[in-house]
Design a protein around this motif. Structure first.
Motif, short mmCIF file in Angstrom:
data_model
loop_
_atom_site.label_atom_id
_atom_site.label_comp_id
_atom_site.label_asym_id
_atom_site.label_seq_id
_atom_site.Cartn_x
_atom_site.Cartn_y
_atom_site.Cartn_z
N TYR A 10 89.33 79.03 4.51
CA TYR A 10 89.08 77.93 5.35
C TYR A 10 87.85 77.97 6.18
O TYR A 10 87.35 79.08 6.59
CB TYR A 10 90.45 77.65 6.62
N VAL A 12 85.50 75.37 8.65
CA VAL A 12 84.97 74.17 9.35
C VAL A 12 83.60 74.08 10.14
O VAL A 12 83.35 75.05 10.95
CB VAL A 12 86.22 73.83 10.69
N GLY A 14 80.03 71.78 11.06
CA GLY A 14 79.47 70.49 11.58
C GLY A 14 78.30 69.95 10.70
O GLY A 14 78.02 70.39 9.57
N THR A 15 78.21 68.62 10.71
CA THR A 15 77.36 67.88 9.51
C THR A 15 75.97 68.50 9.66
O THR A 15 75.47 68.97 10.79
CB THR A 15 77.49 66.30 10.05
N ARG A 82 78.29 67.25 4.65
CA ARG A 82 78.40 65.74 5.23
C ARG A 82 79.95 65.57 5.23
O ARG A 82 80.50 66.53 4.34
CB ARG A 82 77.98 64.79 4.53
N PRO A 83 80.67 64.89 6.25
CA PRO A 83 82.00 64.60 6.14
C PRO A 83 82.74 64.22 4.70
O PRO A 83 83.76 64.78 4.32
CB PRO A 83 82.42 63.60 7.06
N THR A 86 84.14 67.05 2.74
CA THR A 86 85.56 67.38 3.19
C THR A 86 86.34 67.62 1.95
O THR A 86 86.67 66.51 1.21
CB THR A 86 85.89 66.79 4.06
N SER A 110 86.31 71.50 5.68
CA SER A 110 86.18 70.47 6.49
C SER A 110 84.88 70.22 7.43
O SER A 110 84.39 71.26 8.05
CB SER A 110 87.46 70.52 7.69
N VAL A 111 84.34 69.12 7.15
CA VAL A 111 82.91 68.94 7.76
C VAL A 111 83.05 67.72 8.65
O VAL A 111 83.51 66.65 8.55
CB VAL A 111 81.79 68.42 6.90
N LEU A 112 82.78 68.38 10.17
CA LEU A 112 83.22 67.51 10.96
C LEU A 112 81.81 66.37 11.48
O LEU A 112 80.68 66.92 10.91
CB LEU A 112 83.35 68.13 12.33
#
Lengths: 112, 113
Positions: A10, A12, A14-15, A82-83, A86, A110-112
């Motif tokens: 997994y 997670v 950031g952009t 980028r989101p 995801t 997952s890209v926030l």
């Protein structure tokens, strides 16, 4: 049975971050693949390789890139996440002379 | 253009019942038709496969039926069990080991106790 490993399981982030998804197999398979799996279910081929120094784009356009410097290693890189990136990313390898694919357990990105 | 069309998208079956998932293809050059099974949190794994020179292949409770003229093939799961609950993908390819698999959209099967 082939052993094919993906890390991380997994992720997670950031952009704008650069990420590399790792994929390794221990069976000496020449052919390796990256699939993107939508949150629903569908599998899309985004990259494949038929051996060292061979890489091709798949059916689904992707902003990611891949490299194949060693037979057992097929990493996927996103220069600026980028989101829209995801998704779940599945790596697979293939028995020589056969159609059977062996999949790893995937990386859920997952890209926030 | 979707080359392999799979239905239904989801399926609920009672324990002991028969689960049937259908796929249709367009490319007559396809010569290998596998089914993959995927459990949550895992990658897909090959379940059973067929070539167009036979009309049916059976492995335990799993059977593929193949209709070359209709360009359709289906997976039948007899005596379905809760442990069969998973997502099933049909696929097709041509060109032997050089061809890339084209997957259907998947069917989420739930077998109720």
């Amino acid at each position: 049975e082939a052993d094919i490993y993906q890390t991380p399981r997994y992720l997670v982030i950031g952009t704008g971050k650069k990420i590399t998804l790792e994929c390794s197999q221990t069976m000496g398979h020449d052919k390796m693949y990256w699939y993107q799996q939508d949150p629903g279910m569908e599998l899309h081929l985004i990259h494949y390789s038929y051996g060292v120094n061979s890489t091709e784009k798949g059916d689904l356009s992707s902003e990611s890139t891949v490299s194949r410097i060693r037979t057992e290693h097929f990493p996927l890189t996103l220069e600026s996440a980028r989101p829209s990136h995801t998704s779940q990313y599945l790596c697979a390898s293939r028995d020589p002379g056969r159609e059977k694919l062996f999949f790893g357990s995937g990386t859920q990105l997952s890209v926030l | 253009q979707q080359q392999v069309k799979q239905s239904p998208q989801s399926l609920i079956v009672q324990k002991g019942g028969i689960s049937i998932i259908n796929c249709a293809y367009e490319n007559t050059a396809f010569d290998y038709f596998p089914w993959y099974q995927q459990f949550p949190g895992k990658g897909p794994a090959l379940l059973i496969a067929i070539r167009p020179d036979v009309s049916e292949k059976k492995e335990g409770r799993f059977t593929i039926s193949f209709n070359k003229s209709a360009k359709q093939f289906s997976l039948h799961i007899m005596d379905s069990q809760p442990g069969d609950s998973a997502t099933y993908f049909c696929a097709a390819t041509s060109g032997g080991s050089q061809g890339n698999l084209i997957f259907g959209k998947g069917t989420k099967l739930s077998v109720k106790p």
